[in-house]
Scaffold this motif. Structure first.
Motif, PDB file in Angstrom:
ATOM      1  N   SER A 197       0.827  -1.209   0.000  1.00 30.59           N
ATOM      2  CA  SER A 197       0.000   0.000   0.000  1.00 30.59           C
ATOM      3  C   SER A 197       0.863   1.261   0.000  1.00 30.59           C
ATOM      4  O   SER A 197       0.580   2.217  -0.738  1.00 30.59           O
ATOM      5  N   GLU A 198       1.920   1.262   0.833  1.00 29.01           N
ATOM      6  CA  GLU A 198       2.807   2.426   0.865  1.00 29.01           C
ATOM      7  C   GLU A 198       3.499   2.633  -0.474  1.00 29.01           C
ATOM      8  O   GLU A 198       3.657   3.766  -0.949  1.00 29.01           O
ATOM      9  N   ILE A 199       3.901   1.521  -1.084  1.00 28.19           N
ATOM     10  CA  ILE A 199       4.547   1.633  -2.398  1.00 28.19           C
ATOM     11  C   ILE A 199       3.570   2.208  -3.417  1.00 28.19           C
ATOM     12  O   ILE A 199       3.924   3.084  -4.222  1.00 28.19           O
ATOM     13  N   LYS A 200       2.326   1.712  -3.364  1.00 25.21           N
ATOM     14  CA  LYS A 200       1.322   2.224  -4.297  1.00 25.21           C
ATOM     15  C   LYS A 200       1.058   3.706  -4.059  1.00 25.21           C
ATOM     16  O   LYS A 200       0.922   4.487  -5.011  1.00 25.21           O
ATOM     17  N   LYS A 201       0.981   4.095  -2.756  1.00 22.77           N
ATOM     18  CA  LYS A 201       0.759   5.505  -2.452  1.00 22.77           C
ATOM     19  C   LYS A 201       1.917   6.361  -2.952  1.00 22.77           C
ATOM     20  O   LYS A 201       1.717   7.446  -3.515  1.00 22.77           O
ATOM     21  N   ALA A 202       3.163   5.870  -2.702  1.00 18.44           N
ATOM     22  CA  ALA A 202       4.329   6.627  -3.156  1.00 18.44           C
ATOM     23  C   ALA A 202       4.338   6.751  -4.680  1.00 18.44           C
ATOM     24  O   ALA A 202       4.633   7.820  -5.228  1.00 18.44           O
ATOM     25  N   GLU A 203       4.005   5.648  -5.368  1.00 19.11           N
ATOM     26  CA  GLU A 203       3.957   5.708  -6.824  1.00 19.11           C
ATOM     27  C   GLU A 203       2.874   6.676  -7.300  1.00 19.11           C
ATOM     28  O   GLU A 203       3.077   7.433  -8.253  1.00 19.11           O
ATOM     29  N   ALA A 204       1.700   6.630  -6.612  1.00 15.45           N
ATOM     30  CA  ALA A 204       0.621   7.549  -6.992  1.00 15.45           C
ATOM     31  C   ALA A 204       1.019   9.002  -6.743  1.00 15.45           C
ATOM     32  O   ALA A 204       0.752   9.884  -7.567  1.00 15.45           O
ATOM     33  N   THR A 205       1.685   9.243  -5.575  1.00 18.23           N
ATOM     34  CA  THR A 205       2.127  10.606  -5.273  1.00 18.23           C
ATOM     35  C   THR A 205       3.156  11.088  -6.292  1.00 18.23           C
ATOM     36  O   THR A 205       3.100  12.224  -6.760  1.00 18.23           O
ATOM     37  N   ALA A 206       4.112  10.197  -6.617  1.00 16.82           N
ATOM     38  CA  ALA A 206       5.128  10.571  -7.600  1.00 16.82           C
ATOM     39  C   ALA A 206       4.497  10.856  -8.962  1.00 16.82           C
ATOM     40  O   ALA A 206       4.850  11.821  -9.638  1.00 16.82           O
ATOM     41  N   SER A 207       3.529   9.987  -9.331  1.00 18.74           N
ATOM     42  CA  SER A 207       2.851  10.218 -10.611  1.00 18.74           C
ATOM     43  C   SER A 207       2.067  11.528 -10.594  1.00 18.74           C
ATOM     44  O   SER A 207       2.080  12.293 -11.569  1.00 18.74           O
ATOM     45  N   ALA A 213       3.830  18.827 -12.093  1.00 22.46           N
ATOM     46  CA  ALA A 213       5.001  19.531 -12.609  1.00 22.46           C
ATOM     47  C   ALA A 213       4.894  19.747 -14.114  1.00 22.46           C
ATOM     48  O   ALA A 213       5.214  20.822 -14.632  1.00 22.46           O
ATOM     49  N   GLU A 214       4.423  18.709 -14.819  1.00 27.70           N
ATOM     50  CA  GLU A 214       4.252  18.859 -16.263  1.00 27.70           C
ATOM     51  C   GLU A 214       3.198  19.920 -16.577  1.00 27.70           C
ATOM     52  O   GLU A 214       3.371  20.722 -17.506  1.00 27.70           O
ATOM     53  N   SER A 215       2.104  19.918 -15.773  1.00 29.21           N
ATOM     54  CA  SER A 215       1.071  20.939 -15.996  1.00 29.21           C
ATOM     55  C   SER A 215       1.605  22.339 -15.726  1.00 29.21           C
ATOM     56  O   SER A 215       1.362  23.272 -16.503  1.00 29.21           O
ATOM     57  N   ARG A 217       4.721  23.266 -15.809  1.00 22.95           N
ATOM     58  CA  ARG A 217       5.688  23.598 -16.859  1.00 22.95           C
ATOM     59  C   ARG A 217       4.975  24.019 -18.137  1.00 22.95           C
ATOM     60  O   ARG A 217       5.391  24.959 -18.819  1.00 22.95           O
ATOM     61  N   GLN A 218       3.876  23.348 -18.458  1.00 20.52           N
ATOM     62  CA  GLN A 218       3.114  23.710 -19.641  1.00 20.52           C
ATOM     63  C   GLN A 218       2.501  25.101 -19.489  1.00 20.52           C
ATOM     64  O   GLN A 218       2.515  25.910 -20.427  1.00 20.52           O
ATOM     65  N   VAL A 219       1.969  25.370 -18.243  1.00 21.37           N
ATOM     66  CA  VAL A 219       1.397  26.695 -17.992  1.00 21.37           C
ATOM     67  C   VAL A 219       2.475  27.770 -18.112  1.00 21.37           C
ATOM     68  O   VAL A 219       2.256  28.849 -18.694  1.00 21.37           O
ATOM     69  N   GLN A 220       3.661  27.498 -17.526  1.00 23.05           N
ATOM     70  CA  GLN A 220       4.752  28.466 -17.616  1.00 23.05           C
ATOM     71  C   GLN A 220       5.162  28.705 -19.065  1.00 23.05           C
ATOM     72  O   GLN A 220       5.435  29.845 -19.460  1.00 23.05           O
ATOM     73  N   ASN A 221       5.205  27.601 -19.839  1.00 21.75           N
ATOM     74  CA  ASN A 221       5.559  27.769 -21.251  1.00 21.75           C
ATOM     75  C   ASN A 221       4.527  28.618 -21.986  1.00 21.75           C
ATOM     76  O   ASN A 221       4.869  29.489 -22.795  1.00 21.75           O
ATOM     77  N   GLU A 222       3.252  28.346 -21.668  1.00 24.08           N
ATOM     78  CA  GLU A 222       2.201  29.131 -22.301  1.00 24.08           C
ATOM     79  C   GLU A 222       2.266  30.597 -21.877  1.00 24.08           C
ATOM     80  O   GLU A 222       2.088  31.515 -22.698  1.00 24.08           O
ATOM     81  N   GLN A 223       2.523  30.802 -20.541  1.00 24.49           N
ATOM     82  CA  GLN A 223       2.650  32.192 -20.072  1.00 24.49           C
ATOM     83  C   GLN A 223       3.850  32.881 -20.716  1.00 24.49           C
ATOM     84  O   GLN A 223       3.788  34.070 -21.074  1.00 24.49           O
ATOM     85  N   THR A 224       4.942  32.135 -20.837  1.00 28.62           N
ATOM     86  CA  THR A 224       6.135  32.713 -21.457  1.00 28.62           C
ATOM     87  C   THR A 224       5.863  33.079 -22.917  1.00 28.62           C
ATOM     88  O   THR A 224       6.254  34.159 -23.395  1.00 28.62           O
ATOM     89  N   GLU A 225       5.179  32.149 -23.621  1.00 26.80           N
ATOM     90  CA  GLU A 225       4.841  32.445 -25.013  1.00 26.80           C
ATOM     91  C   GLU A 225       3.900  33.650 -25.104  1.00 26.80           C
ATOM     92  O   GLU A 225       4.061  34.525 -25.977  1.00 26.80           O
TER      93      GLU A 225
END
Length: 329
Positions: A197-207, A213-215, A217-225
């Motif tokens: 369960s802890e491994i699954k939670k850690a994997e879910a948190t990391a995901s 972070a990707e979102s 980064r995408q927002v920052q890229n859009e704001q930068t553009e």
């Protein structure tokens, strides 16, 4: 008359002799014939011929499968636990001559052999193995009995252990041990489940963090553009407009004053160091945007030249301004 009587007696004796010469053996049985106390032949099921007064049927034995049951007897395991074990053996006669002459009493000898083999095999095993490994013990007992009865004229078909009686104290100890093992397995399973369960939670948190972070980064890229496009449009507008430079100075001065106002509204103590040379420029831009005459006069000045005399602000004497020390946190 005497001849007649003799003929009748002879006929009776001959008939009796002939009648006794034929012996019928039932299906599923075999018979052993001895002549003058010596083995002569073995009779199979059906009609057989023997010599009366010379041959005699010494033994009739079943050729069918037979069962020998052994009552419970005490045995000692390899881990010094006393148990009572019963058993059963299935056997069949295949050579009546050997069964008659090679062993004194087949039934009794088989019982002794079965009892000895059970005690021997039980003594080689621990109690836990006896409870769960009866098939292997049966095979070992069968091999041992076949070795003992190899020359007895019989075939041992199979052996089965019967009831195994264990002392109550040993049963109680086994129950406690089994309960402890079950509890241990349950704890291990629970620990593995929590770990998974802890491994699954850690994997879910990391995901989730990765997606966030990707979102971002995408927002920052859009704001930068968007900012780059806005700057590009502003730069194009400034370059094309005749009063573009004054508009930029006006915007900068306005932001400068808004920043000072925001700092002044804060309740905490602060010290603001300002460049005295920048203040006249900011005021000049504000005045230029509000007064057309001043704007026209500024426009005639080359870019970067000193402002007209009517826009000059008397210099600020900062000699009396003492350096302020911020309190330590």
């Amino acid at each position: 008359m005497e001849a007649t009587i003799f003929s009748i007696v002879f006929a009776l004796l001959s008939g009796s002799y002939i009648y006794r010469s034929f012996r019928i053996i039932d299906e599923g049985q075999v018979a052993l014939v001895e002549r003058f106390g010596k083995y002569e032949k073995t009779l199979s099921p059906g009609i057989n011929i023997v010599l009366p007064f010379l041959d005699r049927i010494a033994l009739i034995k079943s050729s069918r499968e037979q069962v020998l049951e052994l009552k419970p007897q005490p045995c000692m395991t390899s881990d010094n636990v006393s148990v009572n074990v019963s058993g059963a053996m299935y056997w069949q006669v295949n050579d009546l001559k050997k069964a008659r002459y090679n062993i004194e009493n087949v039934d009794q000898s088989l019982q002794v052999s079965l009892s000895t083999q059970i005690q021997t095999q039980i003594g080689r095993c621990e109690l836990d193995f006896i409870i769960g490994g009866q098939e292997r013990i049966n095979a070992e007992i069968l091999t041992g009995i076949r070795s003992d009865t190899d020359d007895w004229g019989i075939t041992i078909l199979r052996v089965r252990l019967g009831e195994i009686t264990i002392p109550s104290s040993v049963l109680l100890s086994m129950e406690k041990q089994k309960a402890a093992e079950i509890e241990k397995k349950a704890m291990i399973s629970l620990s593995e489940g929590e770990k998974t369960s802890e491994i699954k939670k850690a994997e879910a948190t990391a995901s989730s963090n990765q997606k966030i972070a990707e979102s971002e980064r995408q927002v920052q890229n859009e704001q930068t553009e968007a900012m780059a496009q806005s700057i590009e449009r502003i730069a194009n507008a400034i370059a094309k407009h005749p009063n573009g430079r004054e508009a930029v100075q006006y915007l900068l001065a306005q932001k400068y004053l808004e920043m000072g106002q925001a700092i002044g509204e804060s309740s905490s103590s602060k010290v603001l160091f300002m460049n005295s040379d920048s203040i006249p420029g900011a005021i000049q831009s504000l005045l230029a945007m509000s007064d057309p005459k001043i704007s026209a006069a500024i426009a005639k000045q080359p870019f970067g030249a000193k402002p007209p005399s009517f826009l000059k602000v008397p210099p600020v004497d900062v000699s009396d301004v003492k350096s302020a020390e911020l309190p330590e946190a």
